[in-house]
Design a protein around this motif. Structure first.
Motif, PDB file in Angstrom:
ATOM      1  N   ILE A 118       0.868  -1.178   0.000  1.00  0.00           N
ATOM      2  CA  ILE A 118       0.000   0.000   0.000  1.00  0.00           C
ATOM      3  C   ILE A 118       0.903   1.226   0.000  1.00  0.00           C
ATOM      4  O   ILE A 118       1.815   1.340   0.822  1.00  0.00           O
ATOM      5  N   ARG A 119       0.683   2.115  -0.947  1.00  0.00           N
ATOM      6  CA  ARG A 119       1.611   3.218  -1.152  1.00  0.00           C
ATOM      7  C   ARG A 119       0.946   4.558  -0.862  1.00  0.00           C
ATOM      8  O   ARG A 119      -0.273   4.671  -0.790  1.00  0.00           O
ATOM      9  N   MET A 120       1.815   5.582  -0.781  1.00  0.00           N
ATOM     10  CA  MET A 120       1.324   6.953  -0.738  1.00  0.00           C
ATOM     11  C   MET A 120       0.908   7.361  -2.147  1.00  0.00           C
ATOM     12  O   MET A 120       1.151   6.634  -3.113  1.00  0.00           O
ATOM     13  N   PHE A 121       0.282   8.532  -2.246  1.00  0.00           N
ATOM     14  CA  PHE A 121      -0.155   9.003  -3.558  1.00  0.00           C
ATOM     15  C   PHE A 121       1.051   9.210  -4.475  1.00  0.00           C
ATOM     16  O   PHE A 121       2.056   9.812  -4.091  1.00  0.00           O
ATOM     17  N   ASP A 122       0.943   8.711  -5.711  1.00  0.00           N
ATOM     18  CA  ASP A 122       1.996   8.901  -6.705  1.00  0.00           C
ATOM     19  C   ASP A 122       1.880  10.288  -7.324  1.00  0.00           C
ATOM     20  O   ASP A 122       0.791  10.895  -7.317  1.00  0.00           O
ATOM     21  N   PRO A 123       2.981  10.806  -7.897  1.00  0.00           N
ATOM     22  CA  PRO A 123       2.895  12.066  -8.642  1.00  0.00           C
ATOM     23  C   PRO A 123       1.845  11.956  -9.746  1.00  0.00           C
ATOM     24  O   PRO A 123       1.738  10.932 -10.428  1.00  0.00           O
ATOM     25  N   GLY A 124       1.067  12.996  -9.892  1.00  0.00           N
ATOM     26  CA  GLY A 124      -0.017  12.988 -10.857  1.00  0.00           C
ATOM     27  C   GLY A 124      -1.354  12.600 -10.256  1.00  0.00           C
ATOM     28  O   GLY A 124      -2.402  12.815 -10.879  1.00  0.00           O
ATOM     29  N   SER A 125      -1.339  12.034  -9.049  1.00  0.00           N
ATOM     30  CA  SER A 125      -2.590  11.665  -8.389  1.00  0.00           C
ATOM     31  C   SER A 125      -3.374  12.917  -8.020  1.00  0.00           C
ATOM     32  O   SER A 125      -2.797  13.934  -7.642  1.00  0.00           O
ATOM     33  N   LYS A 126      -4.687  12.805  -8.122  1.00  0.00           N
ATOM     34  CA  LYS A 126      -5.564  13.900  -7.727  1.00  0.00           C
ATOM     35  C   LYS A 126      -6.526  13.402  -6.656  1.00  0.00           C
ATOM     36  O   LYS A 126      -7.002  12.267  -6.723  1.00  0.00           O
ATOM     37  N   PHE A 127      -6.803  14.257  -5.690  1.00  0.00           N
ATOM     38  CA  PHE A 127      -7.755  13.870  -4.650  1.00  0.00           C
ATOM     39  C   PHE A 127      -8.452  15.103  -4.101  1.00  0.00           C
ATOM     40  O   PHE A 127      -7.940  16.217  -4.169  1.00  0.00           O
ATOM     41  N   MET A 128      -9.639  14.865  -3.554  1.00  0.00           N
ATOM     42  CA  MET A 128     -10.427  15.923  -2.926  1.00  0.00           C
ATOM     43  C   MET A 128     -10.458  15.692  -1.429  1.00  0.00           C
ATOM     44  O   MET A 128     -10.619  14.555  -0.970  1.00  0.00           O
ATOM     45  N   VAL A 129     -10.290  16.767  -0.660  1.00  0.00           N
ATOM     46  CA  VAL A 129     -10.392  16.697   0.792  1.00  0.00           C
ATOM     47  C   VAL A 129     -11.675  17.395   1.213  1.00  0.00           C
ATOM     48  O   VAL A 129     -11.886  18.568   0.892  1.00  0.00           O
TER      49      VAL A 129
END
Length: 700
Positions: A307-318
């Motif tokens: 299980i990894r952290m977000f990769d570059p290019g990942s998008k997410f909403m908080v």
């Protein structure tokens, strides 16, 4: 000189105070621990209430009749409840005495004359959930200044808001300092003296070679009259200053949707609480949560066992669902571990306290608002018990039933006095009859003489459904925006995010998105704010305040977006047909000019990069000693500063050395540094080349 220069070293300790609407607490970490593992973040010790430990304590505060601080959090609740119980017992005893034979009054007076007289219950000032008082539209407050705001206690008496906020912050500050003193050992014997010197040095910083604030006497007399409290001396005198005072960077969390005025109010409250101005930064709540979530292992590829952290290019909403507000931001992770904001923070006052409001609206509809207020005044301990009971029960409403059994009604107890008050005010009409007449017999039942049992589904419909729909409707509107339509991950954080009904509603509404409740979601803002305190952004800020040249941050930065147009008022040559005659004027040089033109410095949605987005402007001073620059904010690209949607949000004051040989009006340069959580300004007197840090004052 770069921010990484040896003159600008990281803070040894970062402590973040999460000052919430419903609950508050703090988290912290030492720099060596951060460098080994950024997620090695400690929280405050558990706050205990009736044997149960919680990660945060209620945001409530108690003052005595003289306005002196007494207690905060659970301690304030307990003391206030005890006072309420005593008052209730005393009232009941007095009623019994009226029905019995009177004692000799002289004997009673003799017995009581030597007893110390304790303040009565009605003398104490108890405040709860007062943070959202700062979230008011300017049109509601009209011309009232936020710094003059007074808040009303439960007994109807008022205290200045600045005093209430500062004492609450002071409590959390001193709680952490006490913890640090007990848990650590310093090997420098003169730590306390060094701290005292640092504080004094900060107060007299005009003598240093670094950028400095204008002297205190520059403030206009009108501003001093408007300050209801003044900057009181901290409760920590030099002899009580923590040996760690000079080493702590304090981070105070604020909603991203708050105004510049509200943010500065929090800064002023923290300064009044004893935190030095240059030892304090403000962190935006959803942004802090994003910094923590970026560090967590939340993703897993189909063919990957890790299980990894977000990769570059990942998008997410908080989606930060707090007690008072819901703040929403969206980010893209960049190659250099930076975060790029995809849209300006949005949201509204639709947090968990809206659920509370609707619950008590329901209670008022059954019993009548006047009767509920009488119950609140005459039976304060039972009223507090009702508040606590709902706070606990609302967290379990809507949970999955593993046995598919019918949900049990939600029971509220200790309502005997409320029932009696209702009967007394309604010619002995029973509560059961009232419920039946309202057509709610199958939804609400009076159980025994002191309980109400409310059907869970009915409670969900009346109390939870509206606030939850407000949240999902806001998210639906956001996902129509092109820049975030393709985001596939929604992170729910904040206390209200733990509501099972809210979680299920968002999952149901956005089936094509992955909705994640990160571990420790309720403290994500608090711990993320610690990461923000350690970030390179605050080294750059420190360098600016030292008067050093800075270079743009290359890693671990946040590229923010401007929420509005920002500019200054300026004069330009008057052009017939282009400018309105209303603004035609002649300046001191005899030139015909157009006044009050909005000179736009930053455009709405413009990307703001720390170390890059620096605006320089030259101005003429009004006298040989003082200058004032007004900063305006507009919702659209207006032409004049008094156009609709454009208003002054603050002013920058500059003061010059007293030299009678210098020209009457001076030319000075102001540098505005955008991209930080607060706007930073520096000024240079081009006559003397003297530079200093200036303050953008938004408390107008």
């Amino acid at each position: 000189m770069a921010a990484e220069d040896t003159d600008v070293t990281p803070w040894p300790v970062v402590c973040a105070i999460d000052f919430g609407t419903t609950y508050s607490g703090y988290a912290y970490s030492m720099r060596p621990d951060y460098e080994r593992n950024p997620l090695n973040i400690e929280s405050n010790p558990p706050w205990f209430n009736e044997g149960q430990g919680t990660s945060k304590t209620p945001t409530c505060i108690l003052f005595d009749k003289s306005g002196n601080f007494h207690s905060f959090g659970y301690d304030a609740e307990r003391k206030y409840a005890t006072l309420a119980e005593r008052a209730q017992e005393k009232q009941e005893d007095e009623e019994e005495d009226e029905d019995s034979d009177d004692e000799d009054d002289s004997e009673k007076d003799e017995e009581n004359k030597d007893k110390p007289k304790e303040d009565g219950f009605d003398d104490w000032l108890f405040f709860r959930r007062f943070k959202m008082k700062l979230f008011q539209d300017a049109s509601v407050r009209r011309n009232r200044k936020l710094k003059n705001l007074n808040l009303q206690a439960e007994n109807g008496k008022k205290l200045p808001a600045l005093k209430i906020f500062s004492e609450a912050i002071r409590f959390l500050k001193e709680h952490f300092e006490g913890l640090l003193e007990k848990a650590t050992l310093r090997d420098d014997n003169n730590a306390s003296n060094n701290s005292a010197t640092t504080r004094q040095g900060s107060e007299n910083s005009n003598t240093s070679g670094n950028l400095s604030e204008p002297p205190d006497d520059f403030d206009d007399d009108d501003d001093k009259k408007d300050d209801p409290i003044g900057h009181e001396t901290s409760a920590l005198g030099n002899e009580d200053i923590s040996s760690w005072s000079a080493d702590i960077l304090w981070v105070l969390t604020v909603p991203a949707i708050w105004s510049d005025e509200a943010k500065q109010f929090m800064r002023e409250a923290a300064i009044q609480a004893g935190i030095q101005d240059d030892h304090l930064v403000l962190a935006l709540e959803p942004e802090s949560a994003a910094l923590l979530c970026k560090q967590l292992a939340l993703t897993k590829a189909a063919q990957d066992i890790n299980i990894r952290m977000f990769d570059p290019g990942s998008k997410f909403m908080v989606v930060d669902c707090g007690g008072g507000t819901v703040d929403v931001t969206s980010y893209e992770v960049k190659e250099n571990s930076s975060l790029k904001e995809l849209h300006c923070a949005s949201g509204d006052a639709v947090g968990g306290t809206n659920v509370d409001k609707l619950f008590f609206d329901l209670i008022n509809s059954i019993f009548g608002e006047d009767i509920v207020n009488k119950f609140k005044c005459n039976s304060p301990s039972d009223w507090l018990e009702l508040l606590r009971s709902f706070e606990v029960k609302k967290k379990g409403i809507g949970k999955e039933n593993i046995n598919n059994e019918k949900a049990e009604p939600v029971t509220f107890s200790n309502l005997g006095d409320l029932f009696k008050e209702f009967a007394k005010s309604n010619e002995n009409k029973s509560v059961a009859t009232q419920i039946q007449e309202m057509g709610l017999k199958k939804k609400i039942k009076k159980f025994s003489s002191a309980k109400l049992r409310i059907d869970e589904n009915f409670l969900i419909e009346k109390v939870f459904q509206g606030p939850i729909e407000d949240v999902t409707n806001h998210l639906k509107e956001l996902f129509t925006k092109e820049e975030i339509a393709d985001i596939g991950i929604i992170l729910l954080v904040g206390g209200f995010s733990e509501c099972p009904l809210l979680q299920k509603a968002i999952q149901s509404q956005f089936r094509d998105k992955k909705v994640i409740n990160p571990r420790e979601g309720s403290v994500a803002v608090m711990k993320g704010a610690v990461l923000f305190g350690h970030s390179p952004e605050n080294l750059v800020r420190k360098a600016i305040e030292k008067g050093l040249e800075v270079t743009p941050i290359t890693t671990e930065s946040i590229i923010r977006k401007s929420k509005a147009y920002y500019g200054v008022a300026t004069d330009v040559p008057f052009i017939e047909g282009e400018h309105l005659p209303l603004y035609r004027s002649m300046n001191q040089e005899g030139e015909i000019v157009c006044t009050d033109v909005f000179d736009c410095l930053i455009k709405k949605n413009q990307e703001l990069e720390i170390g890059k987005t620096i605006i320089e402007k030259r101005f003429n001073s009004s006298t040989s000693h003082k200058a004032n620059v007004e900063i305006y904010r507009a919702n659209s690209d207006v032409q004049y500063c008094n156009n609709e949607g454009c208003k002054i949000i603050g002013h920058i004051r500059a003061v010059f050395e007293d030299d009678c040989f210098l020209p009457e009006r001076r030319i000075f340069k102001v540098q505005l540094h955008f991209g930080f959580t607060e706007k930073i300004a520096t000024a240079v007197d081009l006559t003397t080349n003297k530079s200093w840090k200036v303050k953008l004052n938004c408390l107008l």
